[in-house]
Design a protein around this motif. Sequence first.
Motif, short mmCIF file in Angstrom:
data_model
loop_
_atom_site.label_atom_id
_atom_site.label_comp_id
_atom_site.label_asym_id
_atom_site.label_seq_id
_atom_site.Cartn_x
_atom_site.Cartn_y
_atom_site.Cartn_z
N GLU A 1 12.15 8.06 -2.28
CA GLU A 1 13.40 8.12 -1.50
C GLU A 1 13.11 8.19 0.00
OE1 GLU A 1 15.57 11.38 -3.22
OE2 GLU A 1 15.95 10.27 -5.07
N GLN A 2 12.06 8.94 0.35
CA GLN A 2 11.69 9.05 1.77
C GLN A 2 11.21 7.71 2.31
OE1 GLN A 2 8.79 12.20 1.60
NE2 GLN A 2 10.29 13.81 1.99
N TYR A 3 10.42 6.99 1.48
CA TYR A 3 9.91 5.69 1.93
C TYR A 3 11.05 4.67 2.03
CZ TYR A 3 6.97 1.61 2.56
OH TYR A 3 6.41 0.46 3.08
N LEU A 4 12.03 4.76 1.16
CA LEU A 4 13.20 3.88 1.22
C LEU A 4 13.96 4.12 2.53
CD1 LEU A 4 15.18 1.83 -0.01
CD2 LEU A 4 16.24 3.69 -1.28
N GLU A 5 14.08 5.39 2.89
CA GLU A 5 14.75 5.76 4.15
C GLU A 5 13.99 5.17 5.34
OE1 GLU A 5 15.96 9.88 6.23
OE2 GLU A 5 16.02 9.93 4.04
N LEU A 6 12.65 5.26 5.29
CA LEU A 6 11.82 4.70 6.36
C LEU A 6 12.01 3.18 6.45
CD1 LEU A 6 9.48 5.04 8.48
CD2 LEU A 6 7.89 4.63 6.60
N ASN A 7 12.09 2.52 5.30
CA ASN A 7 12.33 1.07 5.25
C ASN A 7 13.63 0.71 5.95
OD1 ASN A 7 11.02 -1.07 2.76
ND2 ASN A 7 9.99 0.71 3.59
N ASN A 8 14.68 1.46 5.64
CA ASN A 8 15.98 1.22 6.27
C ASN A 8 15.92 1.41 7.79
OD1 ASN A 8 17.80 0.41 4.19
ND2 ASN A 8 17.68 2.47 3.35
N ASP B 1 8.11 5.58 -11.99
CA ASP B 1 7.14 6.61 -11.62
C ASP B 1 5.71 6.22 -11.98
OD1 ASP B 1 7.40 6.68 -14.32
OD2 ASP B 1 7.88 8.82 -14.50
N SER B 2 5.51 4.95 -12.32
CA SER B 2 4.17 4.49 -12.70
C SER B 2 3.83 3.20 -11.94
CB SER B 2 4.12 4.23 -14.20
OG SER B 2 2.96 3.47 -14.52
N GLU B 3 2.58 3.11 -11.52
CA GLU B 3 2.14 1.92 -10.77
C GLU B 3 1.99 0.70 -11.68
OE1 GLU B 3 -1.02 2.72 -7.63
OE2 GLU B 3 -0.96 4.62 -8.71
N ILE B 4 2.02 0.93 -13.00
CA ILE B 4 1.92 -0.22 -13.91
C ILE B 4 3.26 -0.52 -14.58
CG2 ILE B 4 -0.57 -0.12 -14.31
CD1 ILE B 4 0.09 1.40 -16.95
N ASP B 5 4.35 -0.03 -13.97
CA ASP B 5 5.69 -0.34 -14.46
C ASP B 5 5.99 -1.81 -14.15
OD1 ASP B 5 8.71 -0.57 -14.40
OD2 ASP B 5 8.52 1.53 -15.00
N THR C 1 0.83 -1.22 0.00
CA THR C 1 0.00 0.00 0.00
C THR C 1 0.86 1.26 0.00
OG1 THR C 1 -1.58 -1.27 1.32
CG2 THR C 1 -1.96 1.10 1.17
N LEU C 2 1.87 1.29 0.88
CA LEU C 2 2.71 2.49 1.01
C LEU C 2 3.62 2.68 -0.20
CD1 LEU C 2 3.58 2.17 4.81
CD2 LEU C 2 2.09 3.87 3.77
N THR C 3 4.03 1.57 -0.84
CA THR C 3 4.84 1.70 -2.06
C THR C 3 3.99 2.30 -3.18
OG1 THR C 3 6.15 -0.23 -1.39
CG2 THR C 3 6.39 0.48 -3.67
N HIS C 4 2.73 1.87 -3.28
CA HIS C 4 1.81 2.47 -4.26
C HIS C 4 1.70 3.97 -4.05
CE1 HIS C 4 0.05 -0.54 -6.89
NE2 HIS C 4 -0.02 -1.39 -5.88
N GLU C 5 1.54 4.37 -2.78
CA GLU C 5 1.42 5.80 -2.44
C GLU C 5 2.70 6.55 -2.80
OE1 GLU C 5 0.22 6.29 1.64
OE2 GLU C 5 -1.64 5.16 1.32
N ALA C 6 3.86 5.92 -2.50
CA ALA C 6 5.15 6.56 -2.78
C ALA C 6 5.36 6.73 -4.29
CB ALA C 6 6.28 5.73 -2.18
N ILE C 7 4.97 5.72 -5.09
CA ILE C 7 5.12 5.81 -6.56
C ILE C 7 4.27 6.97 -7.09
CG2 ILE C 7 4.65 4.64 -8.77
CD1 ILE C 7 5.40 1.97 -7.37
N ARG C 8 3.04 7.08 -6.53
CA ARG C 8 2.17 8.19 -6.94
C ARG C 8 2.76 9.55 -6.51
NH1 ARG C 8 -2.24 4.58 -5.58
NH2 ARG C 8 -2.34 5.43 -3.48
#
Length: 317
Positions: free
Chosen positions: A91-98, A143-147, A77-84
């Motif tokens: 990058e912020q979500y990647l930092e949160l993951n770490n 940058d696309s959810e259908i990538d 869910t959060l990755t979908h939001e980050a891509i949008r």
Amino acid sequence: MKSSEGEIVPLVESISTAKARGQVEKWLLELEGYMITSIRKVIIDSTESYNKMARIKWVRDWPGQAVLCVSQLFWTTLTHEAIRGGQKAMEQYLELNNKQIGAIVELVRGKLSRQNRTTLAALVVLDVHARDVLTKLVKDGVDSEIDFQWLSQLRYYWEDDRMLTRMINSSLAYGYEYLGNSARLVITPLTDRCYRTLFGALHLHLGGAPEGPAGTGKTETVKDLAKAVAKQCVVFNCSDGLDYIALGKFFKGLASCGAWSCFDEFNRIDLEVLSVVAQQILTIQRGINSGLNTLLFEGTEIKLDPTCSVFITMNPR
């Protein structure tokens, strides 16, 4: 329910064996139904409490299976939001993951119960893979959810009041089978490719046949995919002494309860038996594709669960 590792998950209702009047299969079927309802309830409850407390506390409060499933659901869910949200949000979500991985590692270094340690070991494996996926998405500027880079990952969704797993354009319903608190396989690019192939086959109600040298993880990959979608996977070692009657009984149970089976070293079975086994598997697959609820198999009418599947592994000689 108590797993072999000692983890306890409460059942939604108690089962009266006296009411079944000695019919073991009656209360066992009841137990199976309650198991699915109980695991579903635990997953729903843990999803609701995820945002109400710190993640490092949340991971210790719920059964291992629910922790792994729900953390994957929120990651999707959060990755979908980050891509949008664009590159900056990614990058912020990647930092949160770490940071989340760092917090779990810190937790593992401290004092923990045996159950929590097992859960966290499996969670770290999945979290590290999720972090690696995100790193690649950020690096490639997705940058696309259908990538395809994103669609080709194993993703979890809560839709129409049930859990679904997706990979590329294939989807499988989460099985809610209680599998205990077990370890998970480290996911490499090769296991990812295997998952994609097997997932596509399962979506078409077919099985998979991983082939390769001994000890390369063919069976373990199938078992781990079963854990990811919460299905029971029965591993059966084939030998040249097997006959079609024994295998027929195995298939009857398999088709009735919707489990997966993995026949190890399938090439050991005699050629005469092999042709009958192929016919038996074809009968089950045709029944599933026809949307039947019951199936006449080897002279017996059995209940057919369309989520059952057969996998074989072979060692080339």
